[in-house]
Structure formats: C-alpha cells, structure tokens
Enzyme design. Structure first.
Site, PDB file in Angstrom:
ATOM      1  N   LYS A  55       0.842  -1.212   0.000  1.00  0.00           N
ATOM      2  CA  LYS A  55       0.000   0.000   0.000  1.00  0.00           C
ATOM      3  C   LYS A  55       0.872   1.255   0.000  1.00  0.00           C
ATOM      4  O   LYS A  55       0.611   2.201  -0.734  1.00  0.00           O
ATOM      5  CB  LYS A  55      -0.917  -0.001   1.234  1.00  0.00           C
ATOM      6  N   GLN A  99      -4.031  -1.161   9.933  1.00  0.00           N
ATOM      7  CA  GLN A  99      -3.979  -2.497   9.327  1.00  0.00           C
ATOM      8  C   GLN A  99      -4.539  -3.543  10.298  1.00  0.00           C
ATOM      9  O   GLN A  99      -4.147  -3.599  11.459  1.00  0.00           O
ATOM     10  CB  GLN A  99      -2.526  -2.838   8.947  1.00  0.00           C
ATOM     11  N   ASP A 122     -10.591   3.007   4.875  1.00  0.00           N
ATOM     12  CA  ASP A 122     -10.997   1.600   4.734  1.00  0.00           C
ATOM     13  C   ASP A 122     -12.514   1.452   4.827  1.00  0.00           C
ATOM     14  O   ASP A 122     -13.056   0.379   4.544  1.00  0.00           O
ATOM     15  CB  ASP A 122     -10.343   0.732   5.817  1.00  0.00           C
TER      16      ASP A 122
END
Ligand code: NAP
Length: 290
Positions: A55, A99, A122
C-alpha cells in the site's frame, strides 16, 4: 480448454492508478495540496507487513504522502487511541488506515471507531458502515469497491436482473459486498459457514464472489456456465498465494474469472488510495471531476 475471460485486475488497477496520479498532480499544481495517508501497523504479523508495504509503495508512486506508524506488539490501547485522535486533527493527514488484524489485547472496534469517519479510508467505522447501508455517500470499503469495478468491466454497468451470491460474511468483505450488490439492483444471497445448500445456491449465481479463505473450495460443479466469478480469497500455502477458486477447473465453466494473485488484490489497494483522494477533496472543499 479454458473458456473464461481472465480478468486482469492488475491492468485495471494500473489504469485507475493513472487517474489518481493525475488528480494528485492537479491538487499539487492548482491547490498546493499533497494528499497524505497515515498507515498504522501494530505488531509483527508477516502478511500484514507485506500488505502495508504494498500500500505504501503504491501510494508513494502516485505522489501521496505517507506517514507510517509501525508500532510494537505490546502497544497500549490508550496510546493507539491518542495517536489516532492526534491524526484526526492533523491537516496534512487526509486518510488514516489501521492495518487489521490488531493484536488480541487491543479492542479493534474501539480503535477503528476512533478514526474520524471523513478520514476512514478503509470504510470500517460504524458511521461509514451505516452510511453505506443507507445508500448515502461515504468512504466505501476498498475490496468490495474494487470487486464491483471488476464485475462491471465484465457485465456492463447495469447489473439489474443478475443473481449474485456472496460467499463469506465478514465485516471487511462479505457484508459490504452484499450491501453494494443489492444497491446495484442485484438479487443477492449471502452465504457463510452455517449456510445449507451452498452448492445449489452458487450454481444459480450469475455473479459469484467468494471471500472465505478456503483454497480451491469453488469447484466447477458450483459454477453456472458463463458466470462472472470473483475470487477474493488469499491463502498462503508453502509460500504460494492461493484463491478460493479451483482456477483450472472453473476457468472451463465460468464466463469471467479473476486470478489469484493479480485479480482483486491490486484493486483493493488503488480503491483505498482513491478513497484517500476523495477524503482530501472533501476536507478541502474541492470539487474535482473523478
Ligand atoms: P474472515 O473474516 O475470515 O471471514 C470468512 C468468512 O467465510 C466467514 O463469514 C465464514 O463464515 C465464511 N466461511 C469460511 N469457511 C466457509 C465455508 N466452508 N463455507 C461457507 N462459508 C465459509 O475473512 P475475510 O477477512 O472476509 O477474508 C476472506 C478471504 O479474503 C481471506 O482469504 C482473505 O485473505 C481474503 N481477503 C482478500 C482481500 C484482497 O484484497 N484480495 C481483502 C480482504 C480479504 P462464518 O461467518 O460463519 O464463520
């Protein structure tokens, strides 16, 4: 003989990345803004480190500022919450990504819900989940967002009349995927480990999205002839990445099929970065055609 069209997720993601890079250039040149993304990784999970590196590399390539916070396994809940609150206020940070999974001593829901919904790239906060499910504008979770793009590349923009089956009901993939497909006028069945008649349900699907993490679970006899089959699953076996779909068998029956790797994975990353740009535009009250 393979009959399915193999969907090149990497190529489609690269095309989307070009659009993002050009938006970043416009933000730089016209508004003197460089979009910024904070990436928080706690602990030493090997797969998570690889995902985060991917990412960050992609973000840098596209001209997005990265602010990494790589924290030790024993990071305290309060310290993580304090960091997120600080980043929520930081004008240079347009997106915040934590994450997952987090180490088990941390309260994942409390931590995710500390992220300002406008910076939640997200799309995991309850605010964004609620907005998504009430069909309001929000930051949508990137994997289902990427899967929808792939499906539309195969079947066109209008998915009404399609029967879709989503396998897996996780908060990150299955549930938002089902919600998005309902919004797109599909008739959706959401299956999970307590479901019965899984094979029969799958066999009726024009669109089959599998996100269960069971290598080779989807065999040819679960697939309708000509169906669009999207393999979200990624399982590492002996250093190899395997999807949920038995690629060789299913490619003889499906109309369209994503490979693993090179299917959904690259789309997930660029959709998260597209969310970062969307967040940046909104925070700065800029209307830019996307
Ligand atoms: P998860 O949280 O582990 O959820 C798995 C889901 O699959 C659960 O709902 C589970 O049912 C269901 N399931 C498991 N075995 C099943 C079976 N035999 N029959 C029917 N349902 C079954 O997984 P996730 O986070 O959604 O991830 C799923 C897979 O996608 C993993 O391989 C993951 O690595 C991959 N993934 C890929 C990307 C990408 O970018 N390509 C992104 C995210 C995840 P219950 O709810 O009943 O337990």
């Amino acid at each position: 003989v393979s009959s399915a069209v193999i969907i090149d997720g990497k190529k489609i993601a690269d095309k989307k990345a070009l659009v993002i890079a050009s938006q970043v250039r416009t933000l730089n040149s016209t508004y003197s803004i460089t979009p910024g993304l904070s990436v928080i990784l706690v602990g030493s999970d090997q797969a998570s480190h690889i995902y985060v590196e991917n990412k960050m590399r992609r973000a840098k390539e596209l001209g997005i500022n990265i602010f990494p916070h790589i924290l030790p396994e024993d990071t305290k809940q309060d310290d993580l919450i304090k960091l997120i609150k600080f980043l929520n206020q930081d004008k240079e940070v347009n997106g915040i990504l934590v994450q997952l999974p987090l180490p088990s001593h941390l309260n994942q829901n409390a931590i995710i819900n500390t992220i300002d919904a406008g910076k939640d790239v997200d799309g995991f906060t309850v605010e964004n989940v609620g907005l998504l499910n009430s069909w309001q504008d929000c930051l949508e979770p990137s994997t289902p967002q990427g899967v929808l793009i792939l499906i539309k590349k195969c079947l066109g923009h209008d998915l009404s009349s399609k029967k879709a089956v989503v396998l897996g009901r996780s908060q990150v993939v299955g549930r938002p995927m089902a919600s998005i497909l309902v919004r797109e006028n599909c008739t959706v069945t959401l299956l999970h480990s307590k479901s019965i008649n899984i094979a029969e349900e799958c066999k009726n699907a024009d669109i089959l999205v599998s996100a269960i993490g069971q290598p080779g679970f989807i065999k040819a006899d679960l697939v309708k002839k000509g169906a669009c089959v999207i393999d979200v699953g990624i399982t590492r076996v002996d250093g190899k990445l395997l999807g949920d779909v038995d690629f060789e068998e299913v490619s003889k029956v499906a109309g369209f099929l994503t490979p693993v790797p090179g299917g959904v994975g690259p789309m997930t990353v660029v959709c998260m970065l597209a969310n970062t740009i969307k967040a940046c535009l909104k925070q700065n009250n800029i209307l830019l055609k996307i």
